[in-house]
Scaffold this motif. Structure first.
Motif, short mmCIF file in Angstrom:
data_model
loop_
_atom_site.label_atom_id
_atom_site.label_comp_id
_atom_site.label_asym_id
_atom_site.label_seq_id
_atom_site.Cartn_x
_atom_site.Cartn_y
_atom_site.Cartn_z
N VAL A 251 0.83 -1.20 0.00
CA VAL A 251 0.00 0.00 0.00
C VAL A 251 0.86 1.25 0.00
CG1 VAL A 251 -0.25 0.09 2.50
CG2 VAL A 251 -2.01 1.08 1.08
N ILE A 252 2.04 1.12 0.58
CA ILE A 252 2.89 2.31 0.67
C ILE A 252 3.46 2.69 -0.68
CG2 ILE A 252 5.04 3.16 1.69
CD1 ILE A 252 4.21 1.63 4.21
N GLU A 253 3.83 1.65 -1.43
CA GLU A 253 4.32 1.95 -2.78
C GLU A 253 3.24 2.59 -3.62
OE1 GLU A 253 5.87 -1.60 -4.52
OE2 GLU A 253 7.33 -1.81 -2.90
N GLU A 254 2.08 2.01 -3.48
CA GLU A 254 0.94 2.53 -4.21
C GLU A 254 0.72 4.01 -3.86
OE1 GLU A 254 -1.21 0.66 -6.14
OE2 GLU A 254 -2.71 2.22 -6.48
N PHE A 255 0.75 4.24 -2.56
CA PHE A 255 0.53 5.59 -2.08
C PHE A 255 1.61 6.53 -2.59
CE2 PHE A 255 1.66 8.55 1.46
CZ PHE A 255 0.58 9.41 1.32
N ASN A 256 2.85 6.06 -2.55
CA ASN A 256 3.95 6.90 -3.01
C ASN A 256 3.83 7.22 -4.48
OD1 ASN A 256 5.45 7.60 -0.83
ND2 ASN A 256 6.50 5.61 -0.74
N ALA A 257 3.32 6.25 -5.23
CA ALA A 257 3.14 6.51 -6.65
C ALA A 257 2.10 7.60 -6.85
CB ALA A 257 2.71 5.23 -7.35
N TRP A 258 1.04 7.53 -6.08
CA TRP A 258 -0.02 8.51 -6.25
C TRP A 258 0.42 9.89 -5.79
CZ3 TRP A 258 -3.84 8.08 -9.31
CH2 TRP A 258 -4.48 6.86 -9.52
N ARG A 259 1.17 9.96 -4.72
CA ARG A 259 1.46 11.27 -4.16
C ARG A 259 2.48 12.05 -4.97
NH1 ARG A 259 5.94 10.67 -0.08
NH2 ARG A 259 5.02 12.18 1.29
N LYS A 260 3.12 11.38 -5.90
CA LYS A 260 4.04 12.12 -6.77
C LYS A 260 3.29 13.10 -7.65
CE LYS A 260 8.02 10.18 -5.81
NZ LYS A 260 7.50 9.59 -4.57
#
Lengths: 351, 686
Positions: free
Chosen positions: A54-63
């Motif tokens: 979920v964190i990777e996913e989140f990091n991808a989105w927050r870029k």
């Protein structure tokens, strides 16, 4: 020491909106030229063998520069539901819970992230209809709700923009602090509707987000004046209103925002100027700081341009807490609220 | 909508009036009250929440921008509230044709008394059974009047009695009030208290005459006519009738039960002699009233302390209408063995449990009504021992609503069992569990190195401190205490025993000690709807000093103690302690300057028990629903205070209030100081 760890939230903001080098214009330019993945494109995680994080996913989105932290979190949590292999509702809820917990733990300094995770859990899982349906339809319903929630959060900025237009009158002078996407959109919309107004931008040290905002406004042909952070009181008598964004709105009705908001609000209050806060409702957090030190410290490096002797201590907290008595109104997607109503809304959301 | 909101309206009226003490001057209110939609409507139009009005200078060129979605619900709200208020409140449809318009005073006064007729009122208002003699007299042939008398006397549940009362009193009431009207207008200019009282006596006499006439004319209520002749005290009976008369309008609104529960908690005004007389007659505890009462606090009961106890103790084994368990608790209140809001409330509830266990429904009575009456009588006994705390009031309200809601098909033992478990649950959930939750929340606000100040002895604060200590937080406690109770010493002893490092000082030194304090934790007897904290006297002082030193003030209070009343000062509702204890100093025999103070005409001693801390000085209220700002108290009262919320006003103002609050604010005192505040509140909520 764990406290020395810098805040991921503020680092990300600095990367996205900060202007650290002198070629800030070019950098800002490049940021707008290269938009990161557009909203409908979710990051690739479909390969089944790779465990979903979920964190990777989140990091991808927050870029994505236009996407608020909270919306990114919501999208990431929706992805959790989508990729879940759970077979019962309970399993799914547990998965979701652990995902939101790990997100919250990943960056404890980001209030909007925490608040959005909590709200999402409330909004998505609290539905009585879930119990009576078979798992697949329940899951699709959850997804539907998740999408809808993401959408609502995304639209919040537009609602706030509309609400706040009444408050900007022709010929007014607005002081803004820091870079807030909502405030920028409000000003942009007002400018597009031929409102005549002037904006004072604070510099917003140390990441100098104010420079970025002034750049954006200059593009819109809004008269902008850059003001160093220490000149706020000096310029305040020319100012008609203060507009700030918020990293989080807390239970007392006060806000947590970039360092310097508190003092600007105090100066404005002492000169009887209204202080308006633009914040989406997903930034409302069930959290009640009593004073500045009550916040978990969110640190960020401060660049003074010259080497600082090691004996000299540097205050590098990134944010401060502005108590409600210094705020006039909050523009949120729930409406224009006085600070005291925030707690009412929170009580209704969470209890 | 609801005629009982006419009262507050009367207060809002801008006509200047002199300060008025007590309940007994409905005429006054009627002066200002008379129906002026013209007056009220501008207010309503102004009331478009100050919040929403955009800066005046904006140009309306952009159509798109001019329908802020958030604004519309608000406006609809205020508009709707306003109109219904206008139509329903001033001219309740069924009423105006029935009564001559000049009898407005009766309606207004009825308002106030109607408030008193509520269920809670019945309990907390010894006046409830106006006179038992009347009850005997009620055996008269007429059917109508006895019915009304009966309901007044037993005060079971006025909602049932009202229609009858209406019939019974229609004969005389309005006519009398018409007569009064001219008198009242004359009374308007400044009168002293004595003058007013004299005037009232005169009015009463007039009423008596009119009443007699009216009865003769109607012929139905012959018994009323007979009674004054028979009984020795005609004046009282007349008043009784007069009280009953206005109550008829209460009866006009069909969903009575709910309204009754919303009715404001009435308070006995102890400067009203006739009421006090009546209350005394039926009192279990024989209290001697203190002399030299402080002028501003004459409306509060004050008795010679120490005189009642031997008498009561002697009668412990006598047959009395009060259950022994309740009797015992009352004695403990009287002696001060049980004090503190939670302790008193729990003791009372447990005594009620005992009483319910031993309770048997008398023949030809129903459990619901008889038990309510029983509880009411217990409560009025407890009030005689010591005025109720707000926590107790709320608990009684809970119990009574539970009794009233018992399903009719339940057998006696089932009903009793369900009540017992309800009480048990109330104690465990609302008090004990709530305390645990409060501790959990408040502990997060204690950091290492803190210096915490507390005042007096609050059970919640004690638990918080002990828990924080158990968690290993390093902090220091400053216990501030005050004479005469010195309850802080008890707290100090318990804290020191547990190994906390403490300082102890008296309230005189609070401004000195405050600069080293980082947090102030206070307990509360109640938190009122406007965020006012009603607590042990001295709390306001501590909070204000802390505020001046910019130290956060944290108030710990269980949500069951919240009350929808609004109170702006410590005068209107308070409790007077024994003045003797402040006249002498413990352990200092040589200090006796005030010996025999009671015989000194020009000396009055004041020993207040509570004070009201304005919400400005409170940073946070920790309650079982989390940590909330004082402005959110009305939300909690509204959402969780009652089983079913009656009707709500949502708005963006500072307070979300609903009409009982307004009733209350109008009821509790009519002073010029208060009026503007009430006006603001009204503007916000309509």
């Amino acid at each position: 020491m764990e406290n020395r760890k810098t805040s991921a939230y503020y680092e990300n903001r600095a990367v996205q909106f900060g202007v650290v080098s002198t070629e800030w214009l070019a950098q800002a330019q490049s940021a707008t030229v290269h938009p990161a993945p557009s909203p409908p494109l979710p990051p690739s995680h479909n390969d089944a063998d790779k465990p979903f994080s979920v964190i990777e996913e989140f990091n991808a989105w927050r870029k994505h520069p236009d996407l608020a932290e909270a919306v990114a979190a919501i999208r990431a949590l929706a992805a959790v539901i989508r990729s879940s292999k759970a077979t019962t509702m309970m399993q799914l809820e547990i998965q979701l819970k652990s995902a939101s917990d790990s997100l919250k733990r990943w960056d404890t300094t980001s209030i909007s992230l925490t608040a959005a995770c909590d709200l999402f859990m409330r909004y998505v899982t609290r539905t009585s209809a879930l119990e009576y349906e078979d798992f697949n339809s329940a899951k699709s319903r959850l997804l539907e709700r998740a999408e809808k929630f993401g959408e609502i959060s995304f639209k919040a900025r537009n609602i706030i923009t509309m609400l706040s237009q009444d408050f900007i009158f022709n010929g007014c002078t607005i002081l803004v602090h820091g870079f807030s996407r909502v405030v920028l959109q409000i000003l942009k919309f007002a400018a597009q509707n031929n409102k005549l107004f002037r904006v004072f931008c604070t510099e917003g040290r140390p990441d100098r987000t104010g420079l970025r905002l002034s750049n954006e406004l200059a593009k819109l042909d809004v008269p902008v004046k850059l003001v160093i952070d220490s000149a706020v009181a000096y310029t305040m008598d020319e100012v008609d209103m203060v507009f700030v964004g918020a990293d989080g709105v807390v239970e007392s009705g006060g806000i947590i925002n970039m360092m310097g908001t508190y003092q600007i609000a105090m100066v404005a209050k002492s000169m009887n100027k209204p202080v308006y806060v633009a914040a989406e409702s997903y930034k409302f957090a069930r959290f009640y700081p009593l004073d500045q030190k009550d916040l978990a410290p969110a640190l960020r490096p401060v660049d003074f341009g010259v080497p600082i002797p090691s004996k000299v201590e540097v205050e590098c907290s990134a944010r401060d807490y502005t108590p409600p008595q210094y705020l006039t109104l909050l523009f949120t997607d729930l409406g224009v609220l006085t600070p005291s109503v925030v707690s009412d809304e929170l009580i209704q959301l969470y209890l | 909508m609801d005629p009982s909101r006419r009262g507050p309206r009367a207060v809002i009226d801008p006509i200047p009036k002199f300060r008025q003490v007590g309940f007994f001057a409905p005429p006054e209110r009627s002066q200002s009250g008379p129906p002026d939609p013209t007056h009220s409507s501008p207010q309503i139009s102004n009331s478009l929440s100050p919040v929403m009005i955009p800066p005046a200078r904006h140009l309306s060129e952009n159509l798109l921008l001019h329908a802020p979605p958030a604004a519309s619900p608000l406006r609809a709200d205020s508009g709707g509230g306003g109109t219904s208020f206008d139509s329903g409140d001033f001219f309740p449809a069924p009423l105006s044709p029935a009564l001559p318009s000049s009898s407005y005073s009766s309606r207004i006064s009825g308002d106030f008394f109607k408030g008193n007729g509520g269920k809670v009122s019945a309990s907390s208002f010894p006046r409830g059974g106006f006179d038992l003699t009347a009850m005997k007299a009620a055996a008269a042939p007429s059917v109508v009047v006895p019915a009304s008398e009966l309901t007044t006397v037993s005060v079971v549940n006025d909602s049932l009695g009202i229609p009858e009362k209406e019939k019974g009193s229609r004969a005389g009431g309005p006519a009398v009030e018409v007569k009064d009207q001219p008198n009242n207008s004359k009374q308007k200019p400044k009168t002293s208290k004595a003058e007013r009282r004299a005037l009232q006596e005169a009015q009463r006499a007039a009423k008596a005459a009119a009443k007699a006439e009216g009865n003769k004319a109607s012929g139905t209520a012959a018994s009323v006519n007979a009674k004054p002749a028979k009984a020795a005290k005609p004046a009282q009976k007349i008043e009784n009738a007069a009280v009953a008369a206005p109550e008829k309008k209460g009866g006009e609104i069909p969903p009575e039960k709910d309204r009754k529960k919303d009715a404001p908690q009435p308070r006995m005004q102890y400067d009203d002699k006739s009421r006090v007389e009546k209350a005394k007659r039926r009192a279990v505890v024989k209290q001697t009233e203190a002399r030299n009462r402080v002028e501003l606090f004459r409306h509060l009961p004050q008795y010679e302390h120490g005189s009642q106890l031997p008498d009561l103790e002697a009668r412990f084994f006598h047959l009395s209408p009060v259950h022994p368990a309740v009797y015992k608790v009352g004695l403990q209140y009287l002696t001060g063995d049980i004090s503190g809001a939670n302790a008193r409330c729990i003791a009372m509830l447990q005594a009620f449990q005992e009483a319910i266990k031993d309770y048997k429904v008398p023949q030809e009575k129903t459990l619901v009504r008889d038990l309510t009456a029983k509880v009411s009588s217990y409560v009025s006994y407890l009030i005689e021992c010591r005025p109720l705390s707000i926590s107790m009031g709320n608990a009684i309200r809970f119990l009574k609503s539970r009794i009233a809601k018992l399903p009719l098909n339940l057998s006696e033992s089932e009903a009793k069992a369900s009540l017992l478990s309800d009480i048990e649950r109330f104690i465990s959930e609302k008090i004990i569990l709530a305390n645990k939750v409060i501790v959990k929340h408040a502990v997060t606000k204690i950091r290492d190195g803190d210096v915490l100040l507390t005042y007096g002895s609050s059970s919640a604060v004690e638990m918080i401190l002990l828990h924080a200590h158990e968690l290993g937080r390093q902090f220091r406690v400053v216990v501030v205490d005050s004479r005469p109770k010195l309850r802080g010493q008890l707290l100090l002893r318990r804290l020191v025993e547990k190994g906390l490092s403490c300082s102890y000082t008296h309230i005189n030194a609070v401004s000195y000690i405050m600069h080293e304090v980082t947090r102030v934790f206070l307990g509360a007897s109640s938190v009122l709807s406007n965020g006012t904290v009603y607590s042990r006297v001295g709390t306001a002082c501590i909070a204000m000093v802390a505020h001046a030193f910019r130290v956060p003030v944290i108030v710990c209070c269980e949500a069951y103690k919240f009350h929808e009343r609004v109170q702006l000062d410590s005068i209107c509702s308070n409790e007077l302690g024994d003045p003797d204890v402040i006249s002498n100093v413990l352990g200092r025999e040589d200090v006796h300057h005030l010996d025999g103070w009671a015989n000194i005409e020009n000396l009055q001693l004041l020993n207040l028990i509570y004070d009201a801390t304005p919400s400005d000085y409170v940073s946070m209220i920790v309650t079982d629903y989390g940590m909330v700002p004082p402005t959110s108290v009305p939300v909690i009262v509204r959402e969780y205070g009652r089983e079913q919320p009656s009707f709500l006003f949502r708005n963006f103002g500072y307070f979300c209030l609903y009409s009982p609050v307004l009733e209350k604010s109008a009821n509790f005192r009519l002073s010029r100081k208060i009026e503007p505040c009430i006006l603001i509140i009204c503007n916000n909520s309509f």
